[in-house]
Design a protein around this motif. Structure first.
Motif, PDB file in Angstrom:
ATOM      1  N   ALA A  43       0.839  -1.201   0.000  1.00  0.00           N
ATOM      2  CA  ALA A  43       0.000   0.000   0.000  1.00  0.00           C
ATOM      3  C   ALA A  43       0.878   1.258   0.000  1.00  0.00           C
ATOM      4  O   ALA A  43       0.757   2.106  -0.882  1.00  0.00           O
ATOM      5  CB  ALA A  43      -0.920  -0.017   1.215  1.00  0.00           C
ATOM      6  N   TYR A  44       1.769   1.356   0.972  1.00  0.00           N
ATOM      7  CA  TYR A  44       2.538   2.601   1.117  1.00  0.00           C
ATOM      8  C   TYR A  44       3.353   2.914  -0.129  1.00  0.00           C
ATOM      9  O   TYR A  44       3.459   4.073  -0.544  1.00  0.00           O
ATOM     10  CB  TYR A  44       3.468   2.512   2.337  1.00  0.00           C
ATOM     11  CG  TYR A  44       4.015   3.876   2.714  1.00  0.00           C
ATOM     12  CD1 TYR A  44       3.315   4.697   3.597  1.00  0.00           C
ATOM     13  CD2 TYR A  44       5.195   4.360   2.154  1.00  0.00           C
ATOM     14  CE1 TYR A  44       3.779   5.967   3.911  1.00  0.00           C
ATOM     15  CE2 TYR A  44       5.663   5.622   2.465  1.00  0.00           C
ATOM     16  CZ  TYR A  44       4.953   6.425   3.346  1.00  0.00           C
ATOM     17  OH  TYR A  44       5.419   7.690   3.651  1.00  0.00           O
ATOM     18  N   GLN A  45       3.915   1.896  -0.744  1.00  0.00           N
ATOM     19  CA  GLN A  45       4.814   2.132  -1.872  1.00  0.00           C
ATOM     20  C   GLN A  45       4.079   2.504  -3.164  1.00  0.00           C
ATOM     21  O   GLN A  45       4.704   2.954  -4.113  1.00  0.00           O
ATOM     22  CB  GLN A  45       5.688   0.896  -2.111  1.00  0.00           C
ATOM     23  CG  GLN A  45       6.693   0.658  -0.989  1.00  0.00           C
ATOM     24  CD  GLN A  45       7.412  -0.670  -1.141  1.00  0.00           C
ATOM     25  OE1 GLN A  45       6.923  -1.691  -0.668  1.00  0.00           O
ATOM     26  NE2 GLN A  45       8.548  -0.674  -1.790  1.00  0.00           N
ATOM     27  N   LEU A  97      -1.469  -7.464  -2.456  1.00  0.00           N
ATOM     28  CA  LEU A  97      -1.536  -6.030  -2.215  1.00  0.00           C
ATOM     29  C   LEU A  97      -1.742  -5.770  -0.741  1.00  0.00           C
ATOM     30  O   LEU A  97      -2.024  -6.696   0.024  1.00  0.00           O
ATOM     31  CB  LEU A  97      -2.664  -5.408  -3.042  1.00  0.00           C
ATOM     32  CG  LEU A  97      -4.111  -5.617  -2.607  1.00  0.00           C
ATOM     33  CD1 LEU A  97      -5.035  -4.895  -3.561  1.00  0.00           C
ATOM     34  CD2 LEU A  97      -4.503  -7.065  -2.515  1.00  0.00           C
ATOM     35  N   GLY A  98      -1.586  -4.515  -0.329  1.00  0.00           N
ATOM     36  CA  GLY A  98      -1.703  -4.228   1.098  1.00  0.00           C
ATOM     37  C   GLY A  98      -2.800  -3.231   1.388  1.00  0.00           C
ATOM     38  O   GLY A  98      -3.287  -2.522   0.510  1.00  0.00           O
ATOM     39  N   HIS A 139       2.960  -3.701   6.091  1.00  0.00           N
ATOM     40  CA  HIS A 139       4.152  -3.753   5.221  1.00  0.00           C
ATOM     41  C   HIS A 139       5.094  -2.621   5.640  1.00  0.00           C
ATOM     42  O   HIS A 139       5.146  -1.565   4.997  1.00  0.00           O
ATOM     43  CB  HIS A 139       3.732  -3.634   3.761  1.00  0.00           C
ATOM     44  CG  HIS A 139       4.765  -4.100   2.786  1.00  0.00           C
ATOM     45  ND1 HIS A 139       4.536  -5.058   1.828  1.00  0.00           N
ATOM     46  CD2 HIS A 139       6.059  -3.737   2.606  1.00  0.00           C
ATOM     47  CE1 HIS A 139       5.624  -5.262   1.101  1.00  0.00           C
ATOM     48  NE2 HIS A 139       6.568  -4.458   1.561  1.00  0.00           N
ATOM     49  N   PHE A 140       5.769  -2.799   6.741  1.00  0.00           N
ATOM     50  CA  PHE A 140       6.809  -1.901   7.273  1.00  0.00           C
ATOM     51  C   PHE A 140       6.314  -0.599   7.908  1.00  0.00           C
ATOM     52  O   PHE A 140       7.040   0.010   8.673  1.00  0.00           O
ATOM     53  CB  PHE A 140       7.854  -1.512   6.211  1.00  0.00           C
ATOM     54  CG  PHE A 140       8.624  -2.666   5.601  1.00  0.00           C
ATOM     55  CD1 PHE A 140       8.735  -3.888   6.238  1.00  0.00           C
ATOM     56  CD2 PHE A 140       9.259  -2.507   4.370  1.00  0.00           C
ATOM     57  CE1 PHE A 140       9.458  -4.932   5.666  1.00  0.00           C
ATOM     58  CE2 PHE A 140       9.988  -3.545   3.787  1.00  0.00           C
ATOM     59  CZ  PHE A 140      10.080  -4.758   4.437  1.00  0.00           C
ATOM     60  N   THR A 141       5.110  -0.101   7.548  1.00  0.00           N
ATOM     61  CA  THR A 141       4.674   1.194   8.081  1.00  0.00           C
ATOM     62  C   THR A 141       3.586   1.014   9.129  1.00  0.00           C
ATOM     63  O   THR A 141       2.811   0.056   9.077  1.00  0.00           O
ATOM     64  CB  THR A 141       4.116   2.091   6.954  1.00  0.00           C
ATOM     65  OG1 THR A 141       3.127   1.347   6.231  1.00  0.00           O
ATOM     66  CG2 THR A 141       5.213   2.525   5.992  1.00  0.00           C
ATOM     67  N   THR A 142       3.530   1.959  10.060  1.00  0.00           N
ATOM     68  CA  THR A 142       2.459   1.936  11.063  1.00  0.00           C
ATOM     69  C   THR A 142       1.844   3.333  11.121  1.00  0.00           C
ATOM     70  O   THR A 142       2.435   4.299  10.629  1.00  0.00           O
ATOM     71  CB  THR A 142       2.997   1.586  12.477  1.00  0.00           C
ATOM     72  OG1 THR A 142       3.820   2.652  12.941  1.00  0.00           O
ATOM     73  CG2 THR A 142       3.763   0.270  12.489  1.00  0.00           C
ATOM     74  N   PRO A 143       0.663   3.462  11.769  1.00  0.00           N
ATOM     75  CA  PRO A 143       0.113   4.814  11.940  1.00  0.00           C
ATOM     76  C   PRO A 143       1.083   5.664  12.773  1.00  0.00           C
ATOM     77  O   PRO A 143       1.770   5.144  13.666  1.00  0.00           O
ATOM     78  CB  PRO A 143      -1.186   4.575  12.716  1.00  0.00           C
ATOM     79  CG  PRO A 143      -1.522   3.138  12.534  1.00  0.00           C
ATOM     80  CD  PRO A 143      -0.221   2.422  12.337  1.00  0.00           C
TER      81      PRO A 143
END
Ligand code: BGC
Length: 434
Positions: A43-45, A97-98, A139-143
């Motif tokens: 998602a983030y990427q 996908l995320g 996927h590596f990121t958090t809020p």
């Protein structure tokens, strides 16, 4: 027993020496029933505009570990239908996908119905294109709020992560084909193996300290930069609790775990392979054995190790734009390792190469698939091949200069242009021959 380094490397290479195109065609076999062909992305990427995630803050302040900002990324938040149309049109039957936690739970305990609706529409569109969604929950990121309160260093992080996973699966689980909790849960252990990591530590500490100061949060902690001795046990508990929560909501939804799985080869004592595997995987293998329905292999290269650590690639080795060795043979070795170590159904959830020479991407895919075939012939249950990535996307601290995509993305117009490798993998998927 000390073994000459060249023997080992020659031995490893010989087992999977590249075949000619004709020989490869001849040896192809039908993929097992239900085999998943496709591509993976996060998602983030790809989404762009994830302003409420911890990585966004760290890209947009100084000092920063990031070469450039993610910005609008591929604008897949709005253009997902186009992405699925391309992937489905190529002949893929799966898309990994995320969903972005920071969108679903923008502040602690508040779950956004509007964002859950967005992801529901997205998964419906994915399915409508004949793509089975494999959904990554983290996927590596958090809020940002989660990072500010200590991230996965906080003792109550497992409960918060499990609650987010439960809520997400309650709403979206009926649209998922499979799901995974953490992407590459052992990513920090991998970073610690890399040469030069000691020199990078002051810059990482300075960036985290700047984030803590900017947010007035002394406990600020980002998963990708935290001390693995502290966060690994907490993430493991988070995974176990999330697994149980998802199973409670949807007992039949397969829940997996993915790790970064690189091919470790010893240039000296063969026992070093197990030593470095232990360093790379920590306790995650046991976690996958006890709390996963399947295991995701994510392989990009090999690491040659000796008593001093991971060595630079051999002289003359072809390097990818990510800086490591072009070595598609790694995949077969990590699949075999995973099968023996974890003993769960194996899914290749990521495998890919960063290059501007698409003919090398095609060669990489063909050689990696030859390895998958050898594993299948040897009786290893492999159930997917998902290439990283469908699109050229935001390659974290390296920014946009490291193209992994089957499809190029124009940075101004977001126009997607499939490369020949996209059609190549699509043809293989349609024929379902491996
Ligand atoms: C990660 C991706 C990353 C890819 C290529 C994987 O380790 O899951 O987020 O972009 O490798 O470096």
């Amino acid at each position: 027993m000390a073994v000459d380094r060249r023997d080992l490397l020659i031995g490893a290479g010989a087992a999977l020496a590249p075949l000619s195109a004709a020989a490869r065609e001849e040896r192809k076999r039908p993929a097992p029933p239900g085999f998943l062909w496709g591509a993976a992305i996060s998602a983030y990427q790809s989404e762009g505009g994830n302003t409420n995630s911890d990585a966004w803050l760290m890209e947009n302040m100084r000092p920063s570990m990031f070469k450039e900002r993610s910005g609008d990324a591929c604008d897949s938040y709005h253009r997902y239908a186009e992405d699925f149309a391309i992937a489905g049109g190529l002949g893929f039957n799966c898309y990994r996908l995320g969903v972005e936690w920071a969108r679903i739970e923008p502040s602690e305990g508040y779950f956004s119905e509007a964002e859950l609706d967005h992801y529901a529409r997205m998964l419906e569109t994915c399915r409508a294109r004949g793509l089975k969604p494999m959904v990554t929950l983290n996927h590596f990121t958090t809020p940002l709020w989660f990072a500010k309160r200590g991230g996965f260093e906080a003792p109550d992080a497992p409960a918060l992560f499990a609650r987010y996973c439960r809520k997400t699966v309650e709403r979206l689980g009926c649209l998922m084909h499979m799901t995974t909790t953490f992407n590459e849960a052992n990513i920090r252990l991998l970073v610690d193996l890399m040469p030069g990591v000691q020199q990078a530590i002051p810059a990482v500490k300075a960036a985290v300290a700047a984030a803590a100061k900017a947010t007035d949060s002394p406990r600020f902690s980002r998963l990708a930069y935290a001390d693995p001795r502290v966060v690994s046990p907490i993430m493991q508990e988070a995974h176990r609790r999330a697994y149980d929560a998802i199973k409670d909501v949807r007992p039949n939804l397969p829940v997996g775990l993915t790790l970064t799985t690189q091919d470790i080869q010893s240039a000296g004592d063969p026992d070093l392979v197990a030593v470095y595997q232990r360093r790379l995987y920590g306790d995650w293998v046991e976690v996958a054995r006890s709390h996963a329905d399947f295991f995701g292999v994510q392989t990009y290269t090999r690491f040659i190790v000796d008593e001093t650590g991971v060595r630079p690639p051999p002289p003359g080795a072809e390097l990818t734009l990510a800086g490591y060795e072009f070595y598609p043979q790694a995949l077969a070795n990590t699949i075999r390792w995973a099968h023996a170590a974890v003993g769960k159904p194996i899914y290749v959830t990521e495998n890919g190469v960063a290059t501007r020479d698409d003919a090398r991407r095609i060669a990489f895919i063909d050689q990696a698939l030859a390895g998958v075939r050898q594993c299948l012939d040897g009786g290893v249950p492999v159930h997917s091949y998902l290439y990283w990535s469908l699109l050229d996307n935001f390659e974290w601290t390296s920014g946009y200069g490291v193209p992994f995509g089957l499809v190029a993305v124009d940075r101004q117009t977001f126009k997607r242009t499939p490369r020949p490798s996209a059609a190549h993998l699509g043809r293989i998927a349609r024929a379902n021959l491996i």
